[in-house]
Design a protein around this motif. Structure first.
Motif, short mmCIF file in Angstrom:
data_model
loop_
_atom_site.label_atom_id
_atom_site.label_comp_id
_atom_site.label_asym_id
_atom_site.label_seq_id
_atom_site.Cartn_x
_atom_site.Cartn_y
_atom_site.Cartn_z
N ALA A 19 12.77 59.25 31.32
CA ALA A 19 13.96 59.96 31.61
C ALA A 19 14.60 60.74 30.76
O ALA A 19 14.89 61.88 30.80
N CYS A 20 14.82 59.98 29.46
CA CYS A 20 15.17 60.60 28.17
C CYS A 20 14.32 61.54 27.83
O CYS A 20 14.70 62.64 27.11
N LYS A 22 12.52 63.47 29.60
CA LYS A 22 12.43 64.73 30.21
C LYS A 22 13.94 65.56 30.08
O LYS A 22 14.26 66.79 30.34
N GLN A 23 15.17 64.72 29.92
CA GLN A 23 16.21 65.25 29.72
C GLN A 23 16.66 66.02 28.23
O GLN A 23 17.09 67.06 28.28
N PHE A 24 15.70 65.19 27.40
CA PHE A 24 16.15 65.94 26.02
C PHE A 24 14.64 66.74 25.40
O PHE A 24 14.98 67.36 24.17
N TYR A 364 17.07 57.57 35.06
CA TYR A 364 17.42 58.76 34.93
C TYR A 364 19.14 59.14 34.98
O TYR A 364 19.49 59.91 34.54
N ALA A 367 20.28 58.27 31.51
CA ALA A 367 19.95 59.56 30.81
C ALA A 367 20.81 60.86 31.00
O ALA A 367 21.19 61.29 29.90
N GLU A 368 21.36 60.70 32.02
CA GLU A 368 22.26 62.04 32.26
C GLU A 368 23.59 61.73 31.78
O GLU A 368 24.28 62.58 31.21
N ALA A 371 23.62 62.32 28.01
CA ALA A 371 23.76 63.94 27.84
C ALA A 371 25.26 64.37 27.90
O ALA A 371 25.44 64.97 27.17
#
Length: 435
Positions: A19-20, A22-24, A364, A367-368, A371
């Motif tokens: 997830a991280c 994809k997030q960053f 996920y 991860a959000e 952010a």
């Protein structure tokens, strides 16, 4: 560059790393830290060895690890070689993904007698966890009791009841395979204080009990509610009830019996120096899935009791802990510490609930949150700072490339029909890096 440390390399840890990523994107560097030299946590040590299709999810985690912005840092104990406070200072975010690998206490008289084993220990024993390789459970008795009506209890029961030939294609470790092959157990009783409608067994796994070579399940028809009552259940539960109803009519003509004992509350374990019997109180339903004791008690002869009643997350020094819930104190995954960059995910966040896949949306979500809480990197040292600290302390860290050598060595030493023969001693794992 944003630096993230994930403590724990099981499903929750790897889904969060994914997830991280994809997030960053390529602006993140992720270290997955584990106290053992081998990754995958619950997949390696918790999933039943005869359920290889479930273990295949590790291939997805491998793809995460092969990304250049992810490192596996094994053989490092947080709270030992490095503290949480030090990680908080080194990384933009630190995520606790340690799972819940500690058995919840049984909490009844005699629960500490030799022969009473928690499911985390027993499952760890047959799955080759280094902490439990020397467990040596008593299999020299005719009767065993498994307390619990969930999938873990189902796994333990199936493993105890299977014939040696049924482990072909599994990765059960050699010491457990040999001990189970010589087992004297001929009756496994599954005890649950509530009724069939309240059991937490998935139908596929439950149905397996009806097709074992040397064992046959038995259900007392008096324990089953009327067929029409099944209509209110979810589809999976209705299918599981169908299996139970089918078990009633099976011929009891095999050498190992599996008894489902519903409405039975464990109240004491008795024996002279070791387990000899479990004392249970008969219960009755009072509505809404609840039961009450009837005062009627009886004994189940047994020499082994495996308690499958839930797990707890072990505390880590310096991390707020919720004793009543058996997990890290948190609010929607945020753990209250100075700096606001400590998080919990998976069972470490919500307790031991859900399936392996449940950890993916959980990761996920965290991860959000990272952010939102930390929109810009804080220019911290990250992995380079960790490496310097570990080198100063003489720590022997294991990389993912090292793990691949360990895995290759396990595959090379496998018995016929087995995917691998796991190392069960940490020193042997570390030595295999030179293979």
């Amino acid at each position: 560059m944003r630096h993230i440390a994930i403590i724990g390399s099981g499903p929750a840890g790897y889904y969060t790393a994914e997830a991280c990523q994809k997030q960053f994107g390529d602006q993140v560097s992720i270290d997955i830290i584990d106290r053992l030299p081998v990754p995958y946590g619950l997949i390696r040590f918790g999933v039943a060895p005869d359920h290889q299709s479930i273990k295949a999810v590790s291939q997805r985690y491998e793809q995460v690890s092969l990304n250049p912005n992810v490192r596996f840092v094994g053989n490092i104990t947080v709270g030992g070689e490095v503290t949480v406070a030090e990680l908080i200072a080194l990384y933009d975010a630190v995520i606790l993904a340690t799972g819940a690998p500690v058995d919840r206490p049984l909490g009844i008289l005699g629960g500490d007698l030799p022969g009473v084993i928690g499911s985390a220990a027993f499952v760890g024993w047959y799955n080759g966890h280094p902490d439990f390789a020397g467990l040596n459970p008593p299999l020299d008795c005719e009767g065993a009791v498994v307390i619990g009506n969930g999938n873990v209890a189902l796994d333990v029961t199936r493993i105890l009841a299977k014939a040696p030939a049924e482990f072909v294609g599994s990765d059960i470790v050699a010491h457990a395979f040999e001990a189970l092959g010589n087992s004297a157990i001929r009756r496994v009783t599954m005890v649950g204080r509530r009724g069939p409608h309240e059991m937490q067994m998935t139908p596929k796994e439950l149905g397996e009990l009806g097709h074992l070579q040397r064992a046959v399940p038995h259900v007392d028809p008096a324990d089953l509610p009327p067929v029409e009552a099944d209509a209110a259940l979810e589809p999976g539960q209705r299918k599981a009830m169908g299996h139970l109803r089918g078990f009633v009519s099976l011929a009891q003509d095999k050498e190992v019996a599996i008894d489902f004992d519903f409405f039975a509350k464990p109240v004491a374990i008795e024996g002279d120096g070791r387990v000899e019997r479990l004392i249970v109180e008969r219960t009755r339903p009072i509505g809404d899935g609840q039961v009450e004791g009837t005062g009627e008690t009886y004994a189940i002869p047994c020499g082994l009791v495996v308690s499958c009643i839930g797990y707890r997350t072990p505390p880590i020094p310096g991390v707020p802990y919720d004793e009543s819930a058996g997990r890290f104190a948190n609010s929607e995954g945020r753990v209250p510490v100075d700096g606001g960059n400590l998080y919990a995910v998976g069972w470490a966040r919500r307790g031991p609930t859900g399936t392996i896949g449940t950890n993916r949306p959980d990761g996920y979500k965290i991860a959000e949150e990272i952010a939102a809480d930390h929109p810009a990197p804080a220019n911290k040292a990250g992995g380079k700072g960790l490496d310097a600290l570990l080198a100063e302390r003489g720590a022997d860290k294991v990389s993912f490339a090292d793990w691949q050598k360990i895995e290759a060595a396990e595959t090379a030493r496998a018995r016929d029909g087995a995917p691998r023969e796991k190392f069960v001693v940490v020193a042997d794992m570390l030595a295999a890096r030179g293979a």
